[in-house]
Design a protein around this motif. Structure first.
Motif, PDB file in Angstrom:
ATOM      1  N   UNK A 392     -49.459 -78.868 -34.811  1.00 48.94           N
ATOM      2  CA  UNK A 392     -50.433 -78.355 -35.772  1.00 48.94           C
ATOM      3  C   UNK A 392     -50.921 -79.483 -36.666  1.00 48.94           C
ATOM      4  N   UNK A 393     -52.121 -79.285 -37.222  1.00 48.35           N
ATOM      5  CA  UNK A 393     -52.715 -80.304 -38.083  1.00 48.35           C
ATOM      6  C   UNK A 393     -53.603 -79.629 -39.130  1.00 48.35           C
ATOM      7  N   UNK A 394     -53.526 -80.133 -40.348  1.00 53.32           N
ATOM      8  CA  UNK A 394     -54.431 -79.671 -41.412  1.00 53.32           C
ATOM      9  C   UNK A 394     -54.526 -80.770 -42.456  1.00 53.32           C
ATOM     10  N   UNK A 395     -55.672 -80.838 -43.112  1.00 48.75           N
ATOM     11  CA  UNK A 395     -55.848 -81.848 -44.169  1.00 48.75           C
ATOM     12  C   UNK A 395     -54.929 -81.574 -45.357  1.00 48.75           C
ATOM     13  N   UNK A 396     -54.518 -80.311 -45.505  1.00 48.91           N
ATOM     14  CA  UNK A 396     -53.578 -79.905 -46.549  1.00 48.91           C
ATOM     15  C   UNK A 396     -52.197 -79.757 -45.905  1.00 48.91           C
ATOM     16  N   UNK A 397     -51.207 -80.602 -46.261  1.00 51.28           N
ATOM     17  CA  UNK A 397     -49.876 -80.529 -45.622  1.00 51.28           C
ATOM     18  C   UNK A 397     -49.241 -79.150 -45.685  1.00 51.28           C
ATOM     19  N   UNK A 398     -49.413 -78.457 -46.802  1.00 53.52           N
ATOM     20  CA  UNK A 398     -48.821 -77.122 -46.929  1.00 53.52           C
ATOM     21  C   UNK A 398     -49.395 -76.177 -45.874  1.00 53.52           C
ATOM     22  N   UNK A 399     -50.691 -76.300 -45.605  1.00 57.96           N
ATOM     23  CA  UNK A 399     -51.320 -75.440 -44.610  1.00 57.96           C
ATOM     24  C   UNK A 399     -50.939 -75.848 -43.189  1.00 57.96           C
ATOM     25  N   UNK A 400     -50.634 -77.129 -42.987  1.00 55.33           N
ATOM     26  CA  UNK A 400     -50.135 -77.562 -41.678  1.00 55.33           C
ATOM     27  C   UNK A 400     -48.795 -76.900 -41.384  1.00 55.33           C
ATOM     28  N   UNK A 401     -47.944 -76.794 -42.420  1.00 53.53           N
ATOM     29  CA  UNK A 401     -46.656 -76.114 -42.263  1.00 53.53           C
ATOM     30  C   UNK A 401     -46.857 -74.621 -41.999  1.00 53.53           C
ATOM     31  N   UNK A 402     -47.771 -74.004 -42.734  1.00 48.79           N
ATOM     32  CA  UNK A 402     -48.012 -72.568 -42.545  1.00 48.79           C
ATOM     33  C   UNK A 402     -48.550 -72.278 -41.145  1.00 48.79           C
ATOM     34  N   UNK A 403     -49.421 -73.140 -40.665  1.00 48.32           N
ATOM     35  CA  UNK A 403     -49.958 -72.966 -39.321  1.00 48.32           C
ATOM     36  C   UNK A 403     -48.848 -73.094 -38.284  1.00 48.32           C
ATOM     37  N   UNK A 404     -47.923 -74.020 -38.489  1.00 52.46           N
ATOM     38  CA  UNK A 404     -46.804 -74.165 -37.557  1.00 52.46           C
ATOM     39  C   UNK A 404     -45.894 -72.944 -37.610  1.00 52.46           C
ATOM     40  N   UNK A 405     -45.672 -72.407 -38.800  1.00 49.59           N
ATOM     41  CA  UNK A 405     -44.857 -71.203 -38.907  1.00 49.59           C
ATOM     42  C   UNK A 405     -45.482 -70.062 -38.103  1.00 49.59           C
ATOM     43  N   UNK A 406     -46.795 -69.897 -38.246  1.00 46.98           N
ATOM     44  CA  UNK A 406     -47.499 -68.858 -37.498  1.00 46.98           C
ATOM     45  C   UNK A 406     -47.419 -69.106 -35.992  1.00 46.98           C
ATOM     46  N   UNK A 407     -47.609 -70.359 -35.602  1.00 48.06           N
ATOM     47  CA  UNK A 407     -47.601 -70.706 -34.186  1.00 48.06           C
ATOM     48  C   UNK A 407     -46.243 -70.420 -33.545  1.00 48.06           C
TER      49      UNK A 407
END
Length: 454
Positions: A392-407
């Motif tokens: 996962x990747x996002x410009x906002x690190x917190x959102x990168x973590x959230x996207x990985x949690x969802x994935x």
């Protein structure tokens, strides 16, 4: 320019390379063992050639079988991926003798950097900081004791030809040295056919930080930033990040420039990675160089937008790098979780069998899945346990973590055991999200907590 490239590998990395070749308009040849007749990479490639029985030494790690397939198929080049023949200097030499391009560095560089003691000596001569350790190989318990008296404990015994945790022993005190040294010698002999060991002081606590290098045949060398690979178990990486969440900008710049200077000093060509240990004060020390593509290369691709596999292929064709150092921009945070076919609750016992049901995450920007699994496939028991990678990747690190949690929540594999529950717990752990971890954190902290809860 290449018309046809043979991919001398299997699993998700073979699929990754075949896809890159198709995007570049280059023909692909897959090779497969008898256990991999129905593997995904054989379906996706333009051609597929059987190279022998299931045992890797008789197929994927057999230079003659690979070169015979290249000759029969008329391949211009061979991409070794990682593992198997990717860091075999003799294989690179054989490719050259057959006028087949080896997509990687020269055999000379592979030989120098593949031997860990030679690599330490080479990096020291190039002015790269190295951890205190033995001056040359250690051949006996008596020599080991003498070295230990100088460098102190804790220390690590390592096989010069080793990698992936093989031939390594962590020694905490003098009373452990003799037995662990003999164990390391025996393991090294059984795996590599020699007892070549060296010793180095353990940097503890430490972070495992590596720098991605690209170098063409025209003398251009650049870096694509660093990756943090500190989340490990038994010296095997579990989760990787790009970039590091804790390095200061000054240390980051120095670390990456040191890696570029080191690669230039040895005349490196192709994609490669220089790995460092970084202590609590952000002093860094050379650990090893991987003269090949890394498993975790996707996180660097995500934050830079640069296709490392395609760059690697173009370098082998004699083309210049498509970017200059000033063009490289690292944006946001990328995370990679390794999905392994194993049972963490049973001491990580490897798992194999039919894939009865399979769902991988999809949808959303910044999400990538690399795997060779498909529903109905039979995962053979003969190879590495890694079954896929979720990135996962996002410009906002917190959102990168959230996207990985969802994935990770969406991953569903039935028929075999996987480590997905372990990955879910890791990615949600506050210490991981705060980057309050080191190379021993999973073993010393997390596993005790997780096993008690599960």
């Amino acid at each position: 320019m290449f018309e046809k490239v043979l991919v001398a590998n299997r699993g998700e990395i073979a699929v990754r390379i075949i896809r890159a070749l198709r995007e570049m308009g280059i023909g692909s040849v897959a090779v497969y063992s008898e256990a991999d007749r129905s593997a995904l990479h054989t379906v996706l490639a333009d051609e597929a050639v059987c190279i022998g029985p299931a045992k890797s030494l008789d197929s994927y790690a057999n230079p003659i079988a690979i070169l015979s397939a290249a000759s029969v198929s008329g391949a211009d080049a061979i991409h070794p991926g990682y593992g198997f023949l990717s860091e075999r200097a003799d294989f690179a030499d054989l490719c050259e003798e057959m006028n087949i391009e080896f997509i990687g560095p020269s055999s000379k560089v592979i030989e120098v950097m593949g031997n860990k003691q030679n690599a330490r000596d080479t990096m020291k001569a190039a002015g790269v900081p190295i951890t205190p350790g033995s001056d040359g190989l250690v051949t006996s318990v008596e020599e080991a004791q003498a070295v230990a008296d100088i460098i102190g404990y804790p220390l690590m015994i390592k096989a010069s030809d080793g990698g992936g945790g093989k031939g390594m022993r962590r020694v905490l005190s003098a009373d452990q040295l003799e037995s662990l040294f003999i164990q390391a010698q025996n393991e090294t002999q059984s795996i590599y056919g020699n007892t070549d060991l060296y010793m180095e002081r353990i940097v503890d606590p430490a972070k495992h930080i590596e720098v991605q290098i690209l170098a063409d045949k025209l003398g251009n060398v650049i870096h694509l930033g660093e990756r943090d690979c500190s989340l490990q178990r038994n010296n095997q990486k579990v989760i990787e990040f790009a970039p590091s969440l804790t390095l200061t900008e000054a240390v980051r710049e120095e670390l990456c420039q040191t890696a570029v200077d080191a690669a230039a000093a040895i005349g490196y060509e192709s994609a490669g990675t220089i790995e460092f240990l970084v202590d609590k004060d952000q002093n860094f020390y050379f650990m090893e160089m991987n003269t090949r593509l890394q498993v975790e290369h996707p996180v660097t691709e995500m934050v830079t937008g640069i296709d490392i596999v395609q760059e690697q292929i173009n370098i082998a064709q004699g083309l210049p790098l498509s970017v200059k150092q000033e063009d490289v921009k690292v944006e946001g945070l990328a995370i990679e979780c390794r999905l392994n076919a194993e049972n963490p609750k049973e001491n990580f016992m490897p798992s194999s069998g039919p894939i009865d049901h399979l769902i991988f995450p999809s949808g959303g920007l910044g999400l990538r899945v690399e795997s060779a699994l498909y529903q109905g496939y039979y995962l053979p028991p003969f190879y590495d346990s890694m079954a896929g990678k979720i990135i996962t990747h996002h410009k906002d690190p917190e959102k990168a973590f959230r996207l990985m949690q969802r994935a990770l929540y969406e991953v569903s594999v039935e028929g075999i055991h996987t480590n997905v529950e372990l990955l879910q717990a890791l990615i949600e752990h506050p210490d991981v999200q705060a980057d309050n971890v080191d190379t021993k954190w999973i073993e010393n902290v997390f596993m005790k907590e997780w096993l008690e809860e599960n």
